[in-house]
Write an enzyme that holds these catalytic residues in place. Structure first.
Site, PDB file in Angstrom:
ATOM      1  N   ASN A   1     -23.302  -9.795   2.803  1.00  0.00           N
ATOM      2  CA  ASN A   1     -24.605 -10.426   3.019  1.00  0.00           C
ATOM      3  C   ASN A   1     -25.135  -9.970   4.368  1.00  0.00           C
ATOM      4  O   ASN A   1     -24.361  -9.817   5.315  1.00  0.00           O
ATOM      5  CB  ASN A   1     -24.419 -11.957   3.030  1.00  0.00           C
TER       6      ASN A   1
ATOM      7  N   HIS B   1     -27.464 -11.299   7.386  1.00  0.00           N
ATOM      8  CA  HIS B   1     -27.975 -12.581   7.867  1.00  0.00           C
ATOM      9  C   HIS B   1     -28.657 -12.361   9.216  1.00  0.00           C
ATOM     10  O   HIS B   1     -28.108 -11.689  10.085  1.00  0.00           O
ATOM     11  CB  HIS B   1     -26.820 -13.578   8.007  1.00  0.00           C
TER      12      HIS B   1
ATOM     13  N   SER C   1     -26.374  -9.837  11.463  1.00  0.00           N
ATOM     14  CA  SER C   1     -24.960  -9.593  11.132  1.00  0.00           C
ATOM     15  C   SER C   1     -24.828  -9.221   9.663  1.00  0.00           C
ATOM     16  O   SER C   1     -25.527  -9.772   8.813  1.00  0.00           O
ATOM     17  CB  SER C   1     -24.140 -10.869  11.357  1.00  0.00           C
TER      18      SER C   1
ATOM     19  N   ASP D   1     -22.647 -18.454   5.129  1.00  0.00           N
ATOM     20  CA  ASP D   1     -22.767 -17.506   6.245  1.00  0.00           C
ATOM     21  C   ASP D   1     -21.545 -17.530   7.162  1.00  0.00           C
ATOM     22  O   ASP D   1     -21.662 -17.342   8.380  1.00  0.00           O
ATOM     23  CB  ASP D   1     -24.043 -17.804   7.059  1.00  0.00           C
TER      24      ASP D   1
END
Ligand code: GAR
Length: 209
Positions: free
Chosen positions: A106, A108, A135, A144
């Protein structure tokens, strides 16, 4: 490497991956774009690039688990090696995260572990941070919170508002995501026992790209 992308909106990070692939800077095959929003601009980008696109709206399902089960079954059908969440704005059911453990990343918009969740730019400004960033991390069943692969930092400048700061971060997100996916595609980055492995060794501190 077979790449699936999950996205909810504009899709500029997906576009950065497409552009890098077209320029010969990223050796991946796009096997599908998946969205929770049937009108998301990312779907038009996928169609324009000839990439298989699927949208499943949560309102058509009774529960989050049912939505995610259908969405991730569609993803499994295209047999991805890696799923990239590039602006996917929904929590993913834990059972789907576990199903793709170590194969889902992911991007973020914060320097994790700072500011998981929403409104990261406003929160960095409200805290008076002088530095902010983005990140790329492996996805685990907590929001997250998975191990961070790489980060890019930007200064917070006098006069910034959430929009100007978001734009400065976004400029760095595109190359960060391309580089991170590239390292995974090359086999230089992987995940083992909840830790990022880089060039055969546990990564103690996120790469700064
Ligand atoms: C990016 O800034 C990404 O970091 C963020 O959404 C934006 C998507 O932009 N993701 C999250 O906030 C996930 N919690 P894009 O649609 O233009 O790629």
């Amino acid at each position: 490497m077979r790449l699936a992308v999950l996205a909810s909106g504009r899709g500029s990070n997906f576009q950065a991956l497409l552009d890098a692939r077209a320029a010969g800077r990223l050796d991946v095959e796009f096997v599908g774009v998946f969205s929770d929003r049937p009108k998301a601009a990312v779907l038009a980008r996928a169609s324009a690039a000839g990439v298989h696109a699927v949208a499943l709206a949560p309102r058509d399902f009774a529960t989050r688990a049912a939505h995610d089960e259908s969405l991730f079954s569609a993803i499994a059908d295209v047999q991805p090696d890696l799923i990239v969440c590039a602006g996917y704005m929904r929590l993913i059911d834990g059972s789907q995260v576990r199903r793709f453990a170590g194969r889902m990343v992911n991007i973020h918009p914060s320097l994790l572990p700072k500011y998981p969740g929403l409104d990261t730019h406003a929160r960095a400004l409200a805290a008076g941070d002088r530095e902010h960033g983005t990140s790329v991390h492996y996805v685990i069943p907590a929001l997250d919170a998975g191990p961070v692969i790489a980060q890019a930092r930007v200064p917070v400048l006098p006069g910034d508002d959430a929009t100007s700061l978001a734009n400065r971060v976004l400029e760095r997100e595109h190359p960060l995501l391309v580089a991170s996916v590239g390292l995974i595609a090359q086999g230089r980055v992987s995940q083992h026992d909840g830790q990022v492995v880089f060039d055969g060794r546990p990564l103690r501190v996120p790469l700064q790209l």
